[in-house]
Enzyme design. Structure first.
Site, PDB file in Angstrom:
ATOM      1  N   GLU A 117       0.836  -1.199   0.000  1.00 30.13           N
ATOM      2  CA  GLU A 117       0.000   0.000   0.000  1.00 30.13           C
ATOM      3  C   GLU A 117       0.870   1.248   0.000  1.00 30.13           C
ATOM      4  O   GLU A 117       1.847   1.327   0.746  1.00 30.13           O
ATOM      5  CB  GLU A 117      -0.908  -0.032   1.236  1.00 30.13           C
ATOM      6  CG  GLU A 117      -1.983  -1.103   1.113  1.00 30.13           C
ATOM      7  CD  GLU A 117      -2.453  -1.654   2.452  1.00 30.13           C
ATOM      8  OE1 GLU A 117      -1.861  -1.307   3.491  1.00 30.13           O
ATOM      9  OE2 GLU A 117      -3.407  -2.453   2.446  1.00 30.13           O
ATOM     10  N   LEU A 166      -6.342  -1.918  -0.537  1.00 33.26           N
ATOM     11  CA  LEU A 166      -6.258  -2.313   0.876  1.00 33.26           C
ATOM     12  C   LEU A 166      -6.748  -3.756   1.035  1.00 33.26           C
ATOM     13  O   LEU A 166      -7.795  -4.015   1.588  1.00 33.26           O
ATOM     14  CB  LEU A 166      -7.078  -1.366   1.749  1.00 33.26           C
ATOM     15  CG  LEU A 166      -6.837   0.136   1.511  1.00 33.26           C
ATOM     16  CD1 LEU A 166      -7.526   0.959   2.588  1.00 33.26           C
ATOM     17  CD2 LEU A 166      -5.347   0.477   1.471  1.00 33.26           C
ATOM     18  N   GLU A 216      -4.742  -6.740   2.186  1.00 26.45           N
ATOM     19  CA  GLU A 216      -3.454  -7.281   2.632  1.00 26.45           C
ATOM     20  C   GLU A 216      -3.362  -8.794   2.424  1.00 26.45           C
ATOM     21  O   GLU A 216      -2.317  -9.308   2.026  1.00 26.45           O
ATOM     22  CB  GLU A 216      -3.216  -6.947   4.110  1.00 26.45           C
ATOM     23  CG  GLU A 216      -3.009  -5.466   4.382  1.00 26.45           C
ATOM     24  CD  GLU A 216      -4.325  -4.707   4.544  1.00 26.45           C
ATOM     25  OE1 GLU A 216      -5.391  -5.365   4.571  1.00 26.45           O
ATOM     26  OE2 GLU A 216      -4.290  -3.472   4.632  1.00 26.45           O
ATOM     27  N   GLN A 264       2.365  -1.199   5.924  1.00 26.03           N
ATOM     28  CA  GLN A 264       2.447   0.136   6.500  1.00 26.03           C
ATOM     29  C   GLN A 264       2.335   0.133   8.016  1.00 26.03           C
ATOM     30  O   GLN A 264       2.732   1.094   8.670  1.00 26.03           O
ATOM     31  CB  GLN A 264       1.337   1.013   5.909  1.00 26.03           C
ATOM     32  CG  GLN A 264       1.446   1.200   4.412  1.00 26.03           C
ATOM     33  CD  GLN A 264       2.546   2.163   4.027  1.00 26.03           C
ATOM     34  OE1 GLN A 264       2.763   3.152   4.704  1.00 26.03           O
ATOM     35  NE2 GLN A 264       3.251   1.885   2.945  1.00 26.03           N
ATOM     36  N   HIS A 307      -1.660  -0.086  16.490  1.00 26.71           N
ATOM     37  CA  HIS A 307      -0.596   0.346  15.587  1.00 26.71           C
ATOM     38  C   HIS A 307       0.783   0.281  16.237  1.00 26.71           C
ATOM     39  O   HIS A 307       1.724   0.850  15.707  1.00 26.71           O
ATOM     40  CB  HIS A 307      -0.836   1.792  15.131  1.00 26.71           C
ATOM     41  CG  HIS A 307      -1.919   1.935  14.100  1.00 26.71           C
ATOM     42  ND1 HIS A 307      -3.208   1.534  14.328  1.00 26.71           N
ATOM     43  CD2 HIS A 307      -1.898   2.443  12.847  1.00 26.71           C
ATOM     44  CE1 HIS A 307      -3.949   1.806  13.256  1.00 26.71           C
ATOM     45  NE2 HIS A 307      -3.187   2.345  12.331  1.00 26.71           N
TER      46      HIS A 307
END
Lengths: 320, 327
Positions: free
Chosen positions: A29, A56, A58, A80, A128
């Site tokens: 991405e 998007l 994955e 990412q 994240h």
């Protein structure tokens, strides 16, 4: 002599590999825009057939790369966000890693999975901030966590050249690092560790961005104790011989590892040392807590990551 | 070794292959019951026309990804039945050297990129393999076989999108046998199989999956388009498995289909429809029985793999897995 940044090192490794070998391609991405850094400029230089901006999806593009490998390509897949690896664990572990054995050695899956910005970037909260290299080591996927720009270049070149899948974690905390380099750094064989600092009292095994912290702490405590800082560089395979030799010299061990404690990489190093080495003191590990989920607020985020102060305490504890 | 199975260019050859697949899986059921096959198998009895019709539309250097119910696909693509049987029996000279078994049977030299134990997992692999082959100048097409259950796997839908975006020469062949394990397709699939492909701009057709020629015709059209650079195709084959989802089902005595339903599909046996004249058919049946008997004899003579090599083939080179116990 020039400065080489960590991100630029990854970028150069990709560009050099693509220049040398037409079968190397990059997909993921935002790779055309180069948003994460390592793929910056590659689309302009190598074109859309070799630098594929992916939707998007994955799971599909991870296995798309596996299929491309079965057609003779050497794809590099960029993610990412480290937590996306949980989404593609099936594709990396259950497909890419197992393919060779399940086919009785018929298939090679030379795919590199590149994870820039792994671990906490402060303020990116629970989904994240993972740094899941231990999971891949546990599954047996070749896993690199370079600490320096020079090693980032050398390990990424080796990962791309490898005939097996490799996951390369570029820790967020290391990506601001710079190295002085002359020319092009050499490839770093997977499974070769590096002694950054020799010492006689205790071996500190530090992973990724924690290598720099460990070196600071070792310098700070110099005079009080002599710490050897060992960077395994790959957490699977591990350079056990280097560790064994270091422990023969020092007899003491602290592992400094930004993974969760239970079943983490540090646990493996301690276990191996316990089985194979004669230690003068019980070994210690400084890690994230068991089952840690990094919270949002910066003080909370930092509170769950291994800190230099904890390493200092652990080093003093093994010297008592 | 039993020699190669003829290609599928003629009706007789297609019937022969369907008969071989039928007898192969019938034998596999016996071997599973007798313990010759460890684990279990997912028989494709009843679905032979999809495997044979599809592979009859391919060139030798075209490739396939297969499913956990893959014996038919693998045989139709040309795998040696003797080596496949040896693989199912866990022998060292099996197709995968005894490392894969039923659900992972592969022969890359024949373009068989592997049966796959994960539902829908082969679709993206097929798309990537097709894209890369075209990029490398190869004039080949990849078939992705999957069942109706896979229609509900996100990765499969993602793969349709990627394949369409990149005009990958891949043909998605959906074996709609009516059940995802025990869940009826009508209760598991909103909308339709072809509607899902059409949503990505992929030409999609539904054919009678009990008719080998209908399958062959539809797949051949999609393969021709894909080979010409027009992008992926999608063929839904309506078919049925006469046996259970896997061999454990018989022991579990599961009841999710009526015997009337099973009988109505058995009455449409694809082998009956493809059967040539009685004389020729009888001679093919005898020939197939001989092929299979020799294959079985050969497979059972094969040695079992050396336990000391259990970790072999995990990696290309370099580190072998460390032992789980101290050496």
């Amino acid at each position: 002599m020039t400065w080489l940044s960590y991100t630029k090192a990854l970028n150069r490794a990709l560009a050099d590999a693509m220049t040398e070998d037409d079968s190397v391609c990059v997909l993921g991405e935002d790779v055309r825009a180069g948003m994460a850094g390592p793929t910056l400029g590659l689309h302009r230089r190598f074109g859309g057939e070799r630098v594929l901006d992916m939707p998007l999806s994955e799971q599909a593009f991870t296995s798309f790369a596996i299929g491309a490998a079965l057609s003779g390509m050497r794809p590099v897949v960029e993610f990412q966000i480290p937590s996306l690896l949980f989404l593609v664990f099936e594709q990396i572990v259950n497909q890419a890693h197992k393919f060779r054995l399940m086919t009785g050695g018929q298939a090679s899956i030379p795919v590199t999975f590149l994870v820039p910005g792994s671990g906490s970037r402060t303020g990116w909260a629970g989904q994240h901030s993972d740094h899941p290299y231990s999971l891949f080591a546990h599954a047996g996927v070749k896993t690199a966590v370079p600490a320096t720009p020079t090693d980032a270049y050398g390990l990424l070149r080796s990962a791309i050249a490898e005939d097996d899948p490799v996951v390369l974690f570029a820790p967020a905390g290391a990506m601001a690092a710079r190295d002085d380099v002359v020319g092009t750094p050499p490839p770093v064989p997977l499974g070769s560790g590096r002694i950054h600092r020799t010492g006689t009292d205790v071996t500190v095994v530090a992973v990724g961005h924690l290598v720099a912290h460990a070196l600071s702490v070792a310098d700070e405590l110099d005079g009080e104790l002599s710490a050897e800082v060992l960077d395994p560089r790959t957490v699977h395979p591990v350079d056990w011989e280097l560790l064994r030799a270091s422990l023969r010299r020092t007899g003491r061990l602290v592992v400094y590892d930004d993974a969760n404690r239970a079943c983490g990489f540090a646990a493996e190093v301690l276990a191996a040392a316990g089985e194979e080495a004669v230690l003068l003191a019980p070994p210690r590990r400084v890690t994230r807590p068991d089952g840690a989920v990094l919270p949002f607020a910066p003080e909370l985020d930092a509170a769950l990551q291994p800190q230099p102060g904890q390493l200092r305490d652990a080093l003093r504890a093994v010297m008592r | 070794m039993t020699g190669t199975v003829p290609p599928l260019a003629t009706p007789a050859a297609r019937y022969r292959m369907m008969r071989l697949i039928r007898e192969f899986d019938t034998l596999a059921l016996e071997w599973e019951r007798s313990g010759t096959i460890p684990g279990g198998v997912h028989p494709c009895i009843g679905q032979e026309a999809v495997a044979v019709g599809t592979c009859a539309a391919l060139r030798p250097n075209d490739r396939i990804t297969s499913t956990h119910r893959g014996h038919g696909h693998v045989l139709a693509k040309g795998a040696d039945p003797a080596r496949l049987l040896a693989e199912l029996a866990g022998r060292a000279t099996g197709l995968n050297r005894g490392r894969g078994g039923s659900m992972h049977a592969a022969d890359l030299s024949l373009g068989i990129l592997g049966a796959n134990g994960m539902v829908g997992a082969g679709a993206a692999i097929a798309a990537g393999a097709a894209w890369a082959a075209r990029r490398r100048g190869q004039d080949t097409v990849v078939i992705s076989f999957f069942g109706d259950g896979a229609l509900n796997q996100g990765v499969l839908l993602e793969s349709l999108n990627l394949a369409a975006l990149h005009r990958a020469p891949v043909v998605f062949v959906c074996e709609n046998n009516g059940y995802a394990t025990t869940l009826a397709a009508a209760e598991g699939i909103a909308g339709s199989a072809t509607g899902r492909a059409a949503a990505f701009g992929i030409p999609a057709v539904t054919v009678d999956g009990m008719d080998v020629d209908a399958v062959r015709t539809a797949v051949a059209e999609a393969v021709a388009r894909a080979r010409a650079g027009a992008g992926p195709g999608f063929v839904e084959c309506l078919t049925y498995r006469f046996e259970g989802h896997h061999t454990m089902e018989r022991r579990l005595r599961l009841c999710y289909r009526t015997s009337e339903e099973v009988d109505s599909w058995r009455a449409r046996d694809p082998l009956d429809r493809a059967r040539p004249g009685p004389e020729e058919a009888d001679s093919i049946d005898v020939e197939v029985a001989g092929i299979l008997r020799r294959a079985a004899d050969w497979a059972l003579e094969q040695e079992r793999p050396d336990p000391a090599t259990a970790g072999a083939y995990t990696y290309a080179g370099g580190p072998a897995p460390r032992p789980g116990v101290p050496a």
